[in-house]
Every structure is written in C-alpha cells, then in structure tokens.
Write a protein that holds these residues in place. Sequence first.
Motif, PDB file in Angstrom:
ATOM      1  N   GLY A  29      36.627  32.573  39.752  1.00 53.69           N
ATOM      2  CA  GLY A  29      37.869  31.851  39.933  1.00 53.69           C
ATOM      3  C   GLY A  29      38.690  32.456  41.045  1.00 53.69           C
ATOM      4  N   ASP A  30      39.982  32.586  40.799  1.00 57.66           N
ATOM      5  CA  ASP A  30      40.893  33.063  41.835  1.00 57.66           C
ATOM      6  C   ASP A  30      40.937  34.589  41.867  1.00 57.66           C
ATOM      7  OD1 ASP A  30      42.589  32.697  43.942  1.00 57.66           O
ATOM      8  OD2 ASP A  30      43.991  31.409  42.841  1.00 57.66           O
ATOM      9  N   PHE A  31      41.557  35.115  42.947  1.00 57.90           N
ATOM     10  CA  PHE A  31      41.761  36.561  43.049  1.00 57.90           C
ATOM     11  C   PHE A  31      42.776  37.022  42.008  1.00 57.90           C
ATOM     12  CE2 PHE A  31      40.594  35.364  47.462  1.00 57.90           C
ATOM     13  CZ  PHE A  31      39.444  36.122  47.576  1.00 57.90           C
TER      14      PHE A  31
ATOM     15  N   THR B 268      40.388  42.007  42.237  1.00 55.17           N
ATOM     16  CA  THR B 268      39.120  41.506  41.713  1.00 55.17           C
ATOM     17  C   THR B 268      39.157  39.992  41.615  1.00 55.17           C
ATOM     18  OG1 THR B 268      37.506  41.790  39.930  1.00 55.17           O
ATOM     19  CG2 THR B 268      39.839  41.692  39.303  1.00 55.17           C
ATOM     20  N   LEU B 269      38.163  39.433  40.950  1.00 55.95           N
ATOM     21  CA  LEU B 269      38.043  37.991  40.765  1.00 55.95           C
ATOM     22  C   LEU B 269      37.898  37.669  39.288  1.00 55.95           C
ATOM     23  CD1 LEU B 269      35.446  37.440  43.593  1.00 55.95           C
ATOM     24  CD2 LEU B 269      37.656  36.267  43.532  1.00 55.95           C
TER      25      LEU B 269
ATOM     26  N   PRO C 272      40.045  32.435  32.042  1.00 53.33           N
ATOM     27  CA  PRO C 272      39.407  31.595  33.058  1.00 53.33           C
ATOM     28  C   PRO C 272      40.444  30.750  33.805  1.00 53.33           C
ATOM     29  CG  PRO C 272      38.222  31.462  30.979  1.00 53.33           C
ATOM     30  CD  PRO C 272      39.499  32.190  30.695  1.00 53.33           C
ATOM     31  N   ALA C 273      40.287  30.665  35.102  1.00 58.37           N
ATOM     32  CA  ALA C 273      41.202  29.869  35.917  1.00 58.37           C
ATOM     33  C   ALA C 273      40.500  29.461  37.200  1.00 58.37           C
ATOM     34  CB  ALA C 273      42.473  30.658  36.238  1.00 58.37           C
ATOM     35  N   ARG C 274      40.775  28.258  37.652  1.00 59.67           N
ATOM     36  CA  ARG C 274      40.201  27.764  38.892  1.00 59.67           C
ATOM     37  C   ARG C 274      41.053  28.190  40.080  1.00 59.67           C
ATOM     38  NH1 ARG C 274      36.158  24.219  37.782  1.00 59.67           N
ATOM     39  NH2 ARG C 274      36.131  23.397  35.654  1.00 59.67           N
ATOM     40  N   VAL C 275      40.423  28.276  41.234  1.00 61.18           N
ATOM     41  CA  VAL C 275      41.133  28.629  42.462  1.00 61.18           C
ATOM     42  C   VAL C 275      42.243  27.612  42.713  1.00 61.18           C
ATOM     43  CG1 VAL C 275      40.931  28.936  44.946  1.00 61.18           C
ATOM     44  CG2 VAL C 275      39.088  29.715  43.444  1.00 61.18           C
TER      45      VAL C 275
ATOM     46  N   THR D 294      31.019  41.892  33.179  1.00 61.47           N
ATOM     47  CA  THR D 294      30.971  40.576  33.827  1.00 61.47           C
ATOM     48  C   THR D 294      30.071  40.547  35.055  1.00 61.47           C
ATOM     49  OG1 THR D 294      32.873  41.082  35.253  1.00 61.47           O
ATOM     50  CG2 THR D 294      33.331  40.124  33.082  1.00 61.47           C
ATOM     51  N   GLY D 295      29.753  41.721  35.614  1.00 61.59           N
ATOM     52  CA  GLY D 295      28.999  41.762  36.860  1.00 61.59           C
ATOM     53  C   GLY D 295      29.830  41.464  38.082  1.00 61.59           C
ATOM     54  N   ILE D 296      31.143  41.381  37.925  1.00 60.40           N
ATOM     55  CA  ILE D 296      32.044  41.050  39.037  1.00 60.40           C
ATOM     56  C   ILE D 296      32.508  42.336  39.713  1.00 60.40           C
ATOM     57  CG2 ILE D 296      34.232  39.970  39.665  1.00 60.40           C
ATOM     58  CD1 ILE D 296      32.100  37.998  38.842  1.00 60.40           C
ATOM     59  N   PRO D 297      32.548  42.372  41.050  1.00 61.19           N
ATOM     60  CA  PRO D 297      33.051  43.561  41.741  1.00 61.19           C
ATOM     61  C   PRO D 297      34.571  43.648  41.674  1.00 61.19           C
ATOM     62  CG  PRO D 297      32.529  41.875  43.344  1.00 61.19           C
ATOM     63  CD  PRO D 297      32.079  41.350  42.007  1.00 61.19           C
TER      64      PRO D 297
END
Length: 462
Positions: A280-282, A355-356, A390-393, A334-337
């Motif tokens: 999603g967004d930053f 992060t994201l 959870p959120a969309r860009v 989550t595997g997210i950087p």
Amino acid sequence: MALFNRRSESSDGEGRQPVLSRHTEGREPVFDGVEVIEGYAVLRWETAVGGVGLAHNLRDGNGRPQSVISDLYSRHVERTSERYACVVVAQATTQVTEPYVPRLLACDIVGQHAEWSEQYETTWKQLSQVLGTPAPYWYATLRDPETIAAWRPGTPPAVVPACHVTNATTALAELAADEPDGSPAAQLCWGLARKIRRRDHESTTHDIEELRTNAEEGGDGAHLVLGAVPSPLRRAEEEEPSEMVRRAGWLAITERRDILAHRVADLSQQWDGGHDWHTGDFISVQPDTCKTAAEWAQRLMPADRGQAPTVLEKLLLDNARDAVSDELLHDPITGIPALRRKQRWAKDRPEDIFTLGLERLPTLAPLAAVTVSDGVTWIRTEDGQLWFAPARVGYGVSWGYGGTGTATLAQLLDRLLDDISAPAVQPREPDAPQGLFDLLRSTPQSGTTTYTRAQLAAARAA
C-alpha cells in the motif's frame, strides 16, 4: 507572446523583435541535419535570420527551450550563438485556440554566452515561413530517435509502433521473454505492454485525425508535416490477465533485484501507481512514540546490503527524501523492507523508520484489537502478531475527525471484524455502521488509543 527580459533588449534600449517575427527574404533556408543532446533531438536549419533549431523531447512529451539551449551550449560553448539564433521546442500539449494543434515554445539566443530571451509561444505557420517549408512534428508516442535522426525535407512519414516516450514497453517484453511460458509475471508483462501500445495507438490515431481536420479547415495544422504515423495493430484486443494473475505477477517482480525488474516497476509506478501491487502506501514510524511502535521496530532485522536492492527496497531508497543516513531493514513477518533514516531538516522528528503497508493481511487469525498512535493504525490479531492497517495508495485511514480518512478506517474495521484477510477499502464502497464511525471520529488524534475486538463490535452494533 511574452515580453523579453533585459538581456533581449538592444543597446539603444529599444525592444528586440523575436527572431521568428523578422523579415526573412534573402538567403534560401537550408536543412542542416539533426543532433541529439541530453534527451532532445534538434533539427537545424540555416535561414535568413540565422540558425533555427526545432527540438523534440525524447524523455517526455514536452520540454523547455531554455533546457535545450543550455545543453547546446554544453556541446558547442561559444559557437552556440553562431549556430543558433532561435530554438523552438515542440510540445505534446495543444494550442489553446486550436485544441488539435501541438504548441510551439521558442527562445532566442541573444548573447555570446548562450544568453536567451524569455520564452514565447509561436505558431507552425510562423515557423514554416522562416524555414521555407512546413516543419515536421512527431507525436510523443512516435519519437523514435533513429527515425527523427534520419528525417530530411520531403521524407514521407515513417511508420512507427506507437509507444509514448514515458511508457517504453521494452523492459516489459524483455522480462516476459525470460519467464517460463504462462508464468504470472510473463502474463502480466505481455498484458500491460499490449494495453499500453493499444492505448497509445488509439490516442495518436485520434489526434492525427483531429489534426488533419484542422488542416483541412485552414488552421495552423496546415503548416506542419508528420514525421511519423503509428503502425497498424496486428493483434486482436484481448482481455487483460485476471486480478489474481496480475497480483501474483507483481509479487514475484517486486521481490527481484535485477535491472529489468526495476525498469518494469518504474513503468508501473508511472502507469497506475502500482495499483495491483501487494503493498500500500508509505508509512513513517517513530519507535519511541508508543509501546506498539517499539514492539514492531524490535522485530526488524538488518537487510543484506551486500547485494543489489529488491524492487521494494529501491522504492524506499528512492523516496527517502532528505535522509542524511539510512539503514535498510527487513520485516521477517511480512517480508516488507524498512528504512531507518535520519532526517536532514525535521529537527523535531530526527529519526524514523520508513516502510510500506500491505493492501491485505496475510493471516487467518481474527482481529483482536486496533491501536491508533502518531498517525499510524496498528492491527493486532489473536495470534499476537502486529500489522499495519491495510490501505491503498492515496486512500489512507485516519481518525479523530469526520472526514474521509475516518470513514475509510471505519469501513476497514467493519470488514476486518468478519474477515481479517479482507482487502483495503476502495473509493465509493458502502459506508460503515454509524456507531463504528462515531467511535473513531471521537478518538483523540494525540496520544495512543487501543480498542479491543469487543469494543469495536459493540460500537458497530450500537
């Protein structure tokens, strides 16, 4: 037509007449070829008023004459003013009075050190009078550098596959060619490449039809020629890959570290902002703002900086504005950087973790609680794991006021109470129960607030 600055005035104080407006009888104009400089193709004519350059931007649809002059000066130095009296840049945008005719912006070179006048707008008719022939125009979808470099007066339009200079599909085709047949990444890339090419073909074909209508009616479009036309589409239109395939394809691509994946990802960001990515967004987190943030920060692991960044790591690094130093991290859940960074200017917030978020949570454990703190919404599941909401860009969640962000968070919690893996809320979805919205609207924006599952369910039922 814009006024000129002081550098464009003659020594006796009288205003200087723009080059393209001067009397042009005398020397027969001669086409002198094409030179490519820093992303521009410049076609040059020697005319009665001096050298005139017509430039097309090879990196964008539009461009600035001043940028072209600066690049010309880098190549020709003092000889620039000898080679060019005026530079004109063809735009992708259209004339206001004639909406189907591309604009032309010009600047005159008025000094020995590539000084220039203020930018002004001119017409194709005026330019053709100076050049002695209609000037060529390439739509931004047809600007093939080799085709432009090969152009000569009288050359018929080249036939070029339509592909906008900002949406080059080469990387899509190359990545797909290396994938196993039928892989989600291959299907995604072929589908997107064909979609982009078809859209560019259709838009350019429409614009050419409108331009020809303008020319037939005696408009300014009668005073230009097309450098290229789009080649026919040879493949029937197909349905694009399903959302499941697209998301699986992007999941595979965003984990890659190679330059093709980076180029494909960059194109996706320009095309639709990464609409089908799993991220999603930053998000910016300061670990010392609350216990929840500190807990999340403690689980992060150092990333391997000894190899090229993944697509998502590069996305973070490219968007870490004003960072003095950074430490690349990895969320093992989550595997997210993530990126620990120190800000150059924000002295009151000197360090954060950048992060994201995700568009949906990869868990089946039910929602146990929600915590809101320092602009971040945290979801706790019954297995004890911690997640960003959870959120969309461009469509984030918030609280403490009666606006869209609060309504979106209420919608999200309403669905997460029933299905923890539900996707992030999209615009124009049904409103959440009023009680849940009222609870979030009255939540203080400062400090930290936690609501248990029971409290959220009670508010929803109120």
